[in-house]
Write an enzyme that holds these catalytic residues in place. Structure first.
Site, PDB file in Angstrom:
ATOM      1  N   VAL B  84       0.844  -1.197   0.000  1.00  0.00           N
ATOM      2  CA  VAL B  84       0.000   0.000   0.000  1.00  0.00           C
ATOM      3  C   VAL B  84       0.882   1.251   0.000  1.00  0.00           C
ATOM      4  O   VAL B  84       1.840   1.355   0.764  1.00  0.00           O
ATOM      5  CB  VAL B  84      -0.936   0.003   1.222  1.00  0.00           C
ATOM      6  CG1 VAL B  84      -1.658   1.343   1.341  1.00  0.00           C
ATOM      7  CG2 VAL B  84      -1.940  -1.145   1.117  1.00  0.00           C
ATOM      8  N   GLU B 176      12.777 -15.343  24.958  1.00  0.00           N
ATOM      9  CA  GLU B 176      12.766 -16.589  24.184  1.00  0.00           C
ATOM     10  C   GLU B 176      14.010 -16.702  23.307  1.00  0.00           C
ATOM     11  O   GLU B 176      14.608 -17.780  23.200  1.00  0.00           O
ATOM     12  CB  GLU B 176      11.479 -16.664  23.354  1.00  0.00           C
ATOM     13  CG  GLU B 176      10.262 -16.856  24.244  1.00  0.00           C
ATOM     14  CD  GLU B 176       8.927 -16.801  23.518  1.00  0.00           C
ATOM     15  OE1 GLU B 176       7.978 -17.453  23.990  1.00  0.00           O
ATOM     16  OE2 GLU B 176       8.815 -16.104  22.491  1.00  0.00           O
ATOM     17  N   ASP B 307      -1.996  -4.566  16.600  1.00  0.00           N
ATOM     18  CA  ASP B 307      -0.938  -3.744  17.196  1.00  0.00           C
ATOM     19  C   ASP B 307      -0.968  -2.308  16.695  1.00  0.00           C
ATOM     20  O   ASP B 307      -0.392  -1.416  17.323  1.00  0.00           O
ATOM     21  CB  ASP B 307       0.438  -4.338  16.854  1.00  0.00           C
ATOM     22  CG  ASP B 307       0.628  -5.709  17.470  1.00  0.00           C
ATOM     23  OD1 ASP B 307      -0.317  -6.194  18.108  1.00  0.00           O
ATOM     24  OD2 ASP B 307       1.712  -6.282  17.298  1.00  0.00           O
TER      25      ASP B 307
END
Lengths: 436, 436
Positions: B84, B176, B307
């Site tokens: 876009v 992680e 988000d």
């Protein structure tokens, strides 16, 4: 203890791997051989299935394994990821671009081949070949992107060009790519687009300069492959020379022009420059002409194996550039050096004798051609033989399970597990605005 | 039939996917809604497991699926791979860089976030973040290459620097990554090198600016994660600000200098520029401040979800930027638009109400932290819960089988299935002299 006998192997392909394995038993405590395996990649690649990565059926991790994890238990072997810059045959040192100088008592060159564009290297950008994982994911991205672009293309001509895929070269790689590409369009992508119909509009053209596909195979199998591909919807052009490749398509010697968005180069290969490192005599393809024991003329301590070596079999026929040949050469030189290190070598060494087991290539779903001596397998039986043989030769339990499952799943669902365009797009970088 | 109600969704992440699904039943023949899903990638990515691709445990194909194959059966939806460029809110058109102009009656922006270097974008080159598959394979390559370089490094200082890995940011991704990196060195690579001992020499430093790791988690779980990581050998620095990143290492606000070859950026995220397309009011993180129905102030026909949206829950607390929140927003707006298209919408629309189910993060082998309301799971139980939950949320039978198998195999063997450096190396291109 006695001075170790240092063997440096350049190239972790089929030949280099087999040579390294053959030297395992020659290491301490039994022997004194110390092996250094050098490759510019960190992994051994199972190239016979690379076309399946390029066509989204398998993931790179399914057919590639870190060289150092393959040899983690071979204590007389060290793997080094480095790019060879040259060889000092006087001082017997292999120099790498990283600044290493690796001393050797015996050197094995197993660097294989690379694409050859017959001097037209500018074609490389528009017609990538299929040798590395990076090549495969590049081709995969181009294939998939062509369909995406066609879905949003303004006019019909552009759509046609985008949905035309040219494969240059009718050897096993070309045949397997063409078959897999047409099946991707006909089966996998069916019903997933709203403006185009990949099954109906996709055109795959396989271009071979010689009179028949699979020239190294028996003629009847070439004919079978030709017929099968045409039945699948591949347009096969034999005795057609490619005289030009550009962003718009392929130019053929007979004046024919094929507008194509995507070109895959499966035609010529040429030896990697290893021959120039040692100024060895080479044939026209750049392969090193070797002695009967695969050593380099004038250098009994240097050997060339695999696709890099221009070796001949007992009847004087050239040894083909296939994995089994590379493995046989690697095993032969490995054992020869083990004997030499142990001081137990009969001189002269017994010559290398190539044993040709056969040729096999898959054409597509439930179709392959296999020639084993006088035996010929085609269709479903050939396909099963091909599949089992390739699973068998994969390294390790994990890959066998994963590849078997991926194949079973693809067979049942017509889907493919790795249909990803993963490169960083030129505009906007990799952090992907546009992703949720 | 009546004029279709055209919905354009930008972004095929968790939010966009859920919104598109919620609109399935609103299509013909039942309704008139036509959905266009736009993404610059061709795949939906399961970002919660992306760190496992970056640490060689999973292949990209295991956690990514082509958006158009996910929606192949949703006939009122078209997937378009495009980037876009802007939105014309007057004409109600979405413009793409490919030259498309997509008309909409309702527009859903779900483009998510990207890395934020707090204005120091030059850090991006040396400290890549983890948002896309390209990011993950880039980080994977850097990690693995660091060990290869250390194996051939000349002096001990250089080895130390090469074997020091810094992770900036103590949120779930940072925790992680740090855990997976130290296990890669301690378990997977053990015994595979001849000159270095990765298990003993590797140093992983996790740097968090705030007072504790996992700030969004309950404090006791933060402490648990902190202790667990330290026990695994991770050096955890809290209340430590990063003031500089370069090719040599990390500079900390307290003057401390950490020489590190590899830096992973897991600190800040900022919203993608979608807000600027429509000149919407944004918060400091660039997220669009939305109305109770997640529409953009002044534009009842434009919605921001996931988000990208600065939404608040019933208590006025900000909705966290996690997958379940994005999915809830997507589902909410999808249903709202389905009702609006059917003309059956109560006005004003019932506000979006976020329901927080919990937080979970894995620390390493047999260790994870899970907070479900008042319930706390840690260690092996938490790890099992985490694993089952993630398998559950993967898309499709194939990925569930493959990921389960990869995890089981890794658990039993300590090996990892995708330990590949796959990028084209700057020198020599991709056609790999040095491969057999």
């Amino acid at each position: 203890m006695t001075q170790p006998f240092r063997v440096v192997i350049v190239g972790a392909g089929f030949g280099g791997l087999e040579a390294a394995r053959a030297l395992a038993r020659a290491g301490p405590p039994r022997g004194t051989v110390e092996v250094t395996l050098v490759d510019r990649q960190n992994h051994h690649l199972f190239q016979p299935l690379l076309y399946q990565v390029a066509t989204a059926a398998l993931s790179p991790g399914d057919i590639a394994w870190p060289a150092r994890s393959i040899f983690r238990r071979q204590r007389n072997l060290a793997v080094i990821m480095a790019e060879v810059a040259g060889v000092d045959t006087e001082a017997r040192l292999v120099h790498t671009r990283e600044g290493l100088a690796l001393p050797y008592d015996a050197l094995m060159l197993a660097t294989g081949t690379t694409h050859s564009y017959f001097g037209r290297d500018e074609w490389a950008a528009v017609a990538p070949g299929l040798k590395t994982i990076a090549d495969a994911t590049e081709i995969r991205g181009r294939l998939l992107l062509a369909f995406e672009r066609a879905e949003i293309a303004a006019d019909a001509d552009e759509q046609r060009r985008l949905l035309t895929f040219a494969v240059v070269g009718g050897g096993p790689t070309g045949v397997e790519m063409a078959g897999a590409m047409v099946e991707l369009a006909r089966h996998t992508l069916r019903g997933e687009f709203r403006r185009i119909d990949p099954a109906a509009m996709t055109r795959v053209v396989l271009i071979e300069a010689g009179p028949r596909l699979l020239p190294s195979f028996p003629e009847d199998l070439s004919r079978y492959a030709h017929r099968s591909l045409e039945r699948m919807g591949v347009q096969v052009l034999t005795e057609t020379l490619v005289t030009g490749c550009d962003g718009e398509g392929v130019q053929c010697g007979d004046g024919r022009r094929i507008p194509a968005s995507t070109i895959v180069w499966a035609a010529g290969v040429t030896a990697t420059p290893a021959g120039t490192w040692i100024e060895a005599p080479r044939d026209r393809a750049g392969r090193i002409t070797v002695m009967p024991d695969l050593s380099v003329p004038g250098h009994p301590e240097i050997f060339a194996i695999g696709d890099l070596a221009a070796a001949t079999d007992a009847e004087g026929r050239p040894v083909p550039g296939i994995a089994p040949a590379a493995k046989q050469m690697g095993r032969y030189v490995g054992r020869l050096l083990a004997a030499r290190a142990a001081g137990g070598q009969r001189s002269p060494a017994p010559p290398f004798v190539y044993r040709h087991y056969g040729d096999l290539a898959t054409i597509g779903r439930r179709s392959a051609v296999v020639a084993l001596g006088r035996i010929r397998l085609t269709g479903l039986i050939g396909w099963w033989f091909w599949g089992i043989a390739h699973i068998w030769f994969l390294i390790g339990f994990r890959s066998r399970v994963v590849v078997s499952f991926e194949w079973l799943w693809s067979y049942l669902t017509f889907q493919r597990g790795a249909r990803l365009i993963t490169w960083r797009r030129p505009r906007g970088g990799g952090d992907a605005p546009g992703r949720g």
